[in-house]
Design a protein around this motif. Structure first.
Motif, mmCIF file in Angstrom:
data_model
loop_
_atom_site.group_PDB
_atom_site.id
_atom_site.type_symbol
_atom_site.label_atom_id
_atom_site.label_comp_id
_atom_site.label_asym_id
_atom_site.label_seq_id
_atom_site.Cartn_x
_atom_site.Cartn_y
_atom_site.Cartn_z
ATOM 1 N N PRO A 150 1.186 -4.782 6.799
ATOM 2 C CA PRO A 150 0.290 -4.034 5.923
ATOM 3 C C PRO A 150 1.046 -2.801 5.438
ATOM 4 C CG PRO A 150 -0.233 -3.590 8.216
ATOM 5 C CD PRO A 150 0.815 -4.679 8.218
ATOM 6 N N ILE A 151 0.669 -2.235 4.309
ATOM 7 C CA ILE A 151 1.451 -1.073 3.828
ATOM 8 C C ILE A 151 0.967 0.237 4.445
ATOM 9 C CG2 ILE A 151 1.775 -2.331 1.655
ATOM 10 C CD1 ILE A 151 0.520 0.023 0.188
ATOM 11 N N HIS A 152 -0.180 0.197 5.100
ATOM 12 C CA HIS A 152 -0.673 1.442 5.699
ATOM 13 C C HIS A 152 0.138 1.809 6.936
ATOM 14 C CE1 HIS A 152 -2.577 -0.786 9.001
ATOM 15 N NE2 HIS A 152 -3.175 -1.581 8.135
ATOM 16 N N LEU B 182 7.346 -6.860 -2.009
ATOM 17 C CA LEU B 182 6.292 -7.428 -2.863
ATOM 18 C C LEU B 182 4.944 -6.898 -2.419
ATOM 19 C CD1 LEU B 182 6.653 -11.287 -3.340
ATOM 20 C CD2 LEU B 182 6.926 -9.472 -5.039
ATOM 21 N N ARG B 183 4.289 -6.169 -3.295
ATOM 22 C CA ARG B 183 3.010 -5.567 -2.917
ATOM 23 C C ARG B 183 1.928 -5.890 -3.949
ATOM 24 N NH1 ARG B 183 4.381 0.260 -0.049
ATOM 25 N NH2 ARG B 183 5.229 -0.719 1.808
ATOM 26 N N PRO B 184 1.051 -6.831 -3.632
ATOM 27 C CA PRO B 184 -0.023 -7.147 -4.575
ATOM 28 C C PRO B 184 -1.014 -5.985 -4.677
ATOM 29 C CG PRO B 184 -0.269 -8.392 -2.526
ATOM 30 C CD PRO B 184 1.017 -7.652 -2.414
ATOM 31 N N GLY C 19 7.754 3.156 -6.056
ATOM 32 C CA GLY C 19 6.974 2.006 -5.588
ATOM 33 C C GLY C 19 6.150 2.360 -4.362
ATOM 34 N N ASP C 20 6.705 3.192 -3.510
ATOM 35 C CA ASP C 20 5.978 3.627 -2.316
ATOM 36 C C ASP C 20 4.707 4.379 -2.734
ATOM 37 O OD1 ASP C 20 5.306 4.306 0.277
ATOM 38 O OD2 ASP C 20 6.699 5.999 0.377
ATOM 39 N N ILE C 21 4.889 5.338 -3.596
ATOM 40 C CA ILE C 21 3.752 6.192 -3.980
ATOM 41 C C ILE C 21 2.731 5.405 -4.810
ATOM 42 C CG2 ILE C 21 3.079 8.259 -5.268
ATOM 43 C CD1 ILE C 21 5.934 9.348 -4.614
ATOM 44 N N THR D 160 2.072 2.309 -4.895
ATOM 45 C CA THR D 160 1.297 1.262 -4.206
ATOM 46 C C THR D 160 0.220 1.854 -3.301
ATOM 47 O OG1 THR D 160 3.090 0.985 -2.582
ATOM 48 C CG2 THR D 160 2.997 -0.597 -4.405
ATOM 49 N N ASP D 161 0.369 3.104 -2.878
ATOM 50 C CA ASP D 161 -0.776 3.756 -2.221
ATOM 51 C C ASP D 161 -1.854 4.044 -3.268
ATOM 52 O OD1 ASP D 161 0.542 3.840 0.314
ATOM 53 O OD2 ASP D 161 -0.453 5.741 0.780
ATOM 54 N N LEU D 162 -1.429 4.455 -4.463
ATOM 55 C CA LEU D 162 -2.397 4.628 -5.552
ATOM 56 C C LEU D 162 -3.052 3.279 -5.859
ATOM 57 C CD1 LEU D 162 -3.709 6.268 -7.853
ATOM 58 C CD2 LEU D 162 -1.659 5.860 -9.218
HETATM 59 MN MN MN Z 1 4.033 4.063 1.829
#
Ligand code: MN
Ligand code: NAD
Ligand code: IPM
Length: 355
Positions: free
Chosen positions: A278-280, A104-106, A244-246, A248-250
């Motif tokens: 954190p996603i970073h 889950l990534r807001p 989703g990975d890419i 969510t960095d965008l």
């Molecule tokens: Mn990532």
């Protein structure tokens, strides 16, 4: 008094710096509330541990972690250890072994947070990505043949199981229904003629159980364009592991940067611990300098509070982050401030105390 047992893996680079602030915030919240507390147990796993022992985590690491209610993770990866080893043997293995199939990534632009997009209002960027988190393009299936020979060939398979697709898509429909929001599926069935055709079919099939949810379906290339040109199209979004990975960095880029992007790796059945991070990454370029923004980690702490049923506190923590952003007095350099990581953490604590 309820006790939440949290395994802390601070990890590498800026991981320990940001996780210290996340822990501080959780401790302050529990002190303030008084009806629950956290018990933190620290594990020294990561690239330093690897350099000493040849392993990213203890041999019985998964078994050890399985006794906790949740994992709170900073970041993994350091120069000198190949990324595919450090990430596979710690972060990815936890997501998979604990069947944390929901990521889950807001992607929400808080008031006061900067966005590079023109002509958008704060409320125009308000989405939640539901990323498939255990299989797909990151299933780890493939082979490397004839290594070093002229006919060398590598195969990286995408693995899309019916169960794996159905459960993440159903979770996203449930979330959209609960929140009265639209649901957008992002795929790529024109080129990925097996996996994504299958994904799209399942998106339609599961949707039959949710006639009240308004849906959209975009190709990933067009979706990337719309996230920049017209982000308000997106509310709840469901997509595969790689996309989703890419995306969510965008998403982080349009909603305040990597220092504000949080994620929760959820096992909805609660059979295994879920993991909050954190996603970073470990940001080696700024590690050890007190420059890392801890607010992404604080946001993931808010997701942890939600997960344990303390949604009122989860919301208050987000409100406090927003207040810090609006005031612009205590921010790290990525947000044009000159405060240190721990000064930002202290500011969050001060504001929680005042609630
Ligand atoms: Mn990532
Ligand atoms: P990164 O996210 O570490 O850094 C990208 C950029 O964002 C850098 O300029 C960095 O300084 C900045 N940044 C990231 N977090 C920040 C924060 N909290 N505050 C301020 N600035 C921040 O991505 P990368 O450079 O591609 O990867 C570095 C390492 O991290 C690699 O080893 C990679 O494999 C690993 N990684 C780990 C995770 C994880 O543990 N979840 C996620 C992504 C990358
Ligand atoms: C993330 C990271 C990880 C992922 C990497 C480090 C394996 O980029 O959490 O977004 O791709 O899932």
């Amino acid at each position: 008094m309820t006790t939440h047992k949290i395994a802390v893996i601070a990890g590498d680079g800026i991981g320990p710096e940001v996780i210290a602030e996340g822990v501080k915030v959780l401790e302050e919240v529990s002190r303030k509330d008084g009806s629950f507390k956290f018990e933190f147990t620290y594990f020294p796993w990561g690239c330093e541990y690897y350099k000493e022992t040849g392993r990213m985590m203890a041999e019985d690491g998964i078994e050890t972690l399985s006794k906790f209610d949740a994992v709170f993770l900073g970041a993994v990866g350091a120069p000198g250890v190949p990324d595919h080893i450090s990430l596979w043997d710690l972060l990815l293995i936890i997501r998979k072994k604990f069947d944390e199939y929901i990521n889950l990534r807001p992607v929400k632009l808080l008031k006061g947070a900067p966005t590079p997009l023109k002509d958008v209002e704060t409320e125009d960027i308000d989405m939640v990505f539901v990323r498939e988190n255990t299989e797909g393009e990151y299933a780890g299936s493939g082979s490397w043949l004839y290594k070093g020979q002229e006919n060398e060939v590598v195969i990286q398979n995408g693995v899309f199981s019916r169960k794996g697709c159905e459960r993440v898509i159903r979770y996203a429909y449930e979330l959209a229904k609960k929140e009265g929001k639209t649901l957008t599926s992002i795929s790529k069935a024109n080129a990925l003629n097996y996996s994504m055709v299958f994904w799209d079919e399942i998106f339609k099939e599961v949707g039959q159980d949710y006639p009240e949810v308004k849906t959209y379906s975009y190709l990933v290339d067009a979706a990337s364009m719309f996230m920049v040109k017209d982000p308000k199209r997106f509310e709840i979004v469901v997509t595969s592991n790689l996309f989703g990975d890419i995306l969510t960095d965008l998403g982080a880029a349009i909603a305040g940067g990597m220092g504000l992007a949080a994620g929760a790796n959820i096992n909805p059945e609660r059979k295994f611990p879920s993991m909050f991070e954190p996603i970073h990454g470990s940001a080696p370029d700024i590690a050890g300098q007190g420059k890392a923004n801890p607010l992404a980690t604080v946001w993931s702490a808010s997701q942890l509070l939600d997960f344990f049923g303390h949604e009122d506190w989860g919301k208050k923590v987000i409100d406090v982050i927003e207040e810090v952003l609006v005031e612009k007095k205590v921010l790290t350099p990525d947000l044009q401030g000159n405060a240190t990581t721990s000064e930002v953490g202290d500011e969050v604590i001060r504001k929680i105390r005042r609630l």
